[in-house]
Structures are given as C-alpha cells and as structure tokens.
Design an enzyme around this catalytic site. Sequence first.
Site, PDB file in Angstrom:
ATOM      1  CG  HIS A  58     107.506  56.974  66.691  1.00  0.00           C
ATOM      2  ND1 HIS A  58     106.133  56.703  67.414  1.00  0.00           N
ATOM      3  CD2 HIS A  58     107.019  57.380  65.368  1.00  0.00           C
ATOM      4  CE1 HIS A  58     105.396  57.079  66.355  1.00  0.00           C
ATOM      5  NE2 HIS A  58     105.735  57.335  65.277  1.00  0.00           N
ATOM      6  CD  GLU A 103     109.131  56.230  72.301  1.00  0.00           C
ATOM      7  OE1 GLU A 103     108.638  57.110  73.324  1.00  0.00           O
ATOM      8  OE2 GLU A 103     109.118  56.499  71.194  1.00  0.00           O
ATOM      9  CB  CYS A 140     102.818  55.491  69.778  1.00  0.00           C
ATOM     10  SG  CYS A 140     103.871  54.712  68.744  1.00  0.00           S
ATOM     11  CB  CYS A 182     107.048  52.979  70.759  1.00  0.00           C
ATOM     12  SG  CYS A 182     107.499  53.801  69.296  1.00  0.00           S
TER      13      CYS A 182
END
Length: 154
Positions: A52, A54, A82, A85
């Site tokens: 992701h 991040e 999420c 992260c």
Amino acid sequence: MNDIKFMQQAIELSKLAVKNGNEPFGAVLVKDDVIVFTNENQIYTKNDPTFHAEMGLIRSFTEETGITDLSDYTLYSSCEPCFMCSGAMVWAKLGRLVYAAGNEDLESLFGNAGVNCSKIVFDSASHRPEVTAGILRDEAFEVLRDYFKNHAKG
C-alpha cells in the site's frame, strides 16, 4: 502548516498510481515542512498485496535511511490508512498522520459502512500519532470514485 500543499501531492501520487496500473492511493512523508519521501500504491506492479502507499513508504524509507523512529515526521495519505498501514505507523512511532478521504468514504463506494481503521488501531496501541482527517477530502474521494466505478475492488 502546509497540510493542503502536501495533501495535494499525495492525491497526485494516487492518480499516478492509477496511471502505473495500481489502485489510487498516495502517501507523502514530511519532516520540518520538507518532503523527504513519497510513495504510491504498488500492489499490482510489485505483485505484493501489502505494498500500500503508506506501508510501502514506511518500508522503503526506513530501509533506505536506517531511520526507524518517525516521531518527528508527518505522513500525508490520500485515504485513511487500513489496519495494516496504521499498525506500521504505530511500530514506526509516526508523529502525525494527515489523511483526506476516510475508510468510510472508500467503503461507501462498495455499499459498505466502513470503519475508522486508524482510530481503532491507534486507540488500542501504546503509541498514538496525532491525526488530522478530511484535508482535501472531496478531491481525494473523487479520484477514488472515478477509479472504482470502472474497476472491480480486489
């Protein structure tokens, strides 16, 4: 603070992620009002569902710099991080998180209620980054909506 300027960069990275064949998420890491690292979602191009924006940013930045304590840094994210992260932010001791659209916004595109992922993780952790939500929310949500109306979530 330059929250709007840095969030605009995160949103531009989310658009770049789409151009590069990934989902529309971007992240910018800032220290002392200077961008020190950026990343876009790369789950498809790296064949890594954990890459992701991040998580990839934290992973790559800490690996390249050797800096694992991010308490002096702010991470700007085009969408609320999420659970995974957010957990990485706890472990990296991130000082501040700023995000645009929330998980509830994202999940509304799929007919789901969604939850405040980062708050749930941070409220249960020993380290709690300062959080500012909703900066340029509408612009970020438009990017998400445009992408997911044309692509199946997955």
